[in-house]
Scaffold this active site. Sequence first.
Site, PDB file in Angstrom:
ATOM      1  CG  ASP A  67      -0.265  -0.407   2.523  1.00 26.36           C
ATOM      2  OD1 ASP A  67       0.974  -0.475   2.550  1.00 26.36           O
ATOM      3  OD2 ASP A  67      -0.974  -0.643   3.514  1.00 26.36           O
ATOM      4  CG  ASP A 136      -8.690  -0.586  11.821  1.00 26.96           C
ATOM      5  OD1 ASP A 136      -7.791  -1.322  11.354  1.00 26.96           O
ATOM      6  OD2 ASP A 136      -9.125   0.413  11.212  1.00 26.96           O
ATOM      7  CG  HIS A 138      -5.781  -1.937   8.785  1.00 31.14           C
ATOM      8  ND1 HIS A 138      -6.036  -0.645   9.179  1.00 31.14           N
ATOM      9  CD2 HIS A 138      -4.431  -2.064   8.827  1.00 31.14           C
ATOM     10  CE1 HIS A 138      -4.898  -0.022   9.425  1.00 31.14           C
ATOM     11  NE2 HIS A 138      -3.914  -0.865   9.236  1.00 31.14           N
ATOM     12  CD  GLU A 143      -8.578   1.420   7.841  1.00 33.40           C
ATOM     13  OE1 GLU A 143      -8.477   0.443   8.611  1.00 33.40           O
ATOM     14  OE2 GLU A 143      -8.033   2.517   8.073  1.00 33.40           O
TER      15      GLU A 143
HETATM   16  C1  GLP Z   1      -0.393   0.595   8.545  1.00 32.47           C
HETATM   17  C2  GLP Z   1      -0.067  -0.298   7.343  1.00 32.47           C
HETATM   18  C3  GLP Z   1      -0.254  -1.764   7.659  1.00 32.47           C
HETATM   19  C4  GLP Z   1       0.421  -2.108   8.978  1.00 32.47           C
HETATM   20  C5  GLP Z   1      -0.176  -1.280  10.081  1.00 32.47           C
HETATM   21  C6  GLP Z   1       0.386  -1.599  11.453  1.00 32.47           C
HETATM   22  O1  GLP Z   1      -1.734   0.861   8.672  1.00 32.47           O
HETATM   23  N1  GLP Z   1      -0.861   0.034   6.199  1.00 32.47           N
HETATM   24  O2  GLP Z   1       0.260  -2.550   6.593  1.00 32.47           O
HETATM   25  O3  GLP Z   1       0.302  -3.470   9.243  1.00 32.47           O
HETATM   26  O4  GLP Z   1       0.084   0.080   9.781  1.00 32.47           O
HETATM   27  O5  GLP Z   1       1.492  -0.812  11.751  1.00 32.47           O
HETATM   28  P1  GLP Z   1       2.510  -1.141  12.904  1.00 32.47           P
HETATM   29  O6  GLP Z   1       3.327  -2.288  12.435  1.00 32.47           O
HETATM   30  O7  GLP Z   1       3.347   0.121  13.011  1.00 32.47           O
HETATM   31  O8  GLP Z   1       1.728  -1.437  14.112  1.00 32.47           O
END
Ligand code: GLP
Length: 256
Positions: A67, A136, A138, A143
């Site tokens: 993404d 959340d 995802h 989402e």
């Molecule tokens: C973002 C990314 C996800 C990732 C998430 C969690 O939203 N789009 O791919 O898994 O963050 O982030 P973190 O690893 O910093 O908790």
Amino acid sequence: MEVIIAPDYETMSSLAADIVEELVRSQPAAVLGLATGSTPIGLYQELARRHREAGLSFEEVTSFNLDEYVGLTPDHDQSYHYFMNENLFQHIDLPLENAHVPSGMSDDHEAFCGSYEQAIAQAGGIDLQVLGIGGDGHIAFNEPGSSLKSRTRLKTLTNETVEDNSRFFESIDDVPRYAITMGVGTILETRHCLMLANGEKKADVVAQAIEGPVSAMITASALQLHPQATVILDEAAASKLELSEYYKWVFEQKPA
Ligand code: GLP
């Protein structure tokens, strides 16, 4: 789904690196799906170390990131392009022309998303997809409410995600509201999914994703439908799992 509970973040990262290394050594032209966020940073550091010290080469590898924020240029320090360069690409020998990160700057997002799906197909599909999990539930930026058959598309972020990610920006107003993301359906088509999660903050959502019902409300739960999904957690992220003793037992019994 295989659930592995590691004692700490370092072991989680190193076990994940073992899976990536095994693939790339046996299949040098493998197609990797890559993720951003703080979770996979330890994995990327370990891959960079193995590249430097143990001759692990990515010269023939192709990669596709999950993404990117809409509206951030690749050189913006909060863009996922920038993140990947800083945390991985700069430290390994993967040719940059083989490293695909969705564009958040396209004039025609729909056309771009179609071409991204096509590029994945032309590369022969993704062999191993690295994933984190959002607060959340995802995966990528799918989402709650995302179709479990969704494809790469533009997605509006939830308030929770905007707040979660505001820690990386100067102010919450600077956090983009939209992202380009691979869909849940795109992710489910990859040949092996490898989801990582660490820390107590993720414990509830991890339990819902792994042991709760498959639901578009927690898009990571769609991994229950994947024929080869591996989840590696640290103890804190695993602390709300009902079957944690069983997962540990299975791992201990695993043939070398
Ligand atoms: C973002 C990314 C996800 C990732 C998430 C969690 O939203 N789009 O791919 O898994 O963050 O982030 P973190 O690893 O910093 O908790």
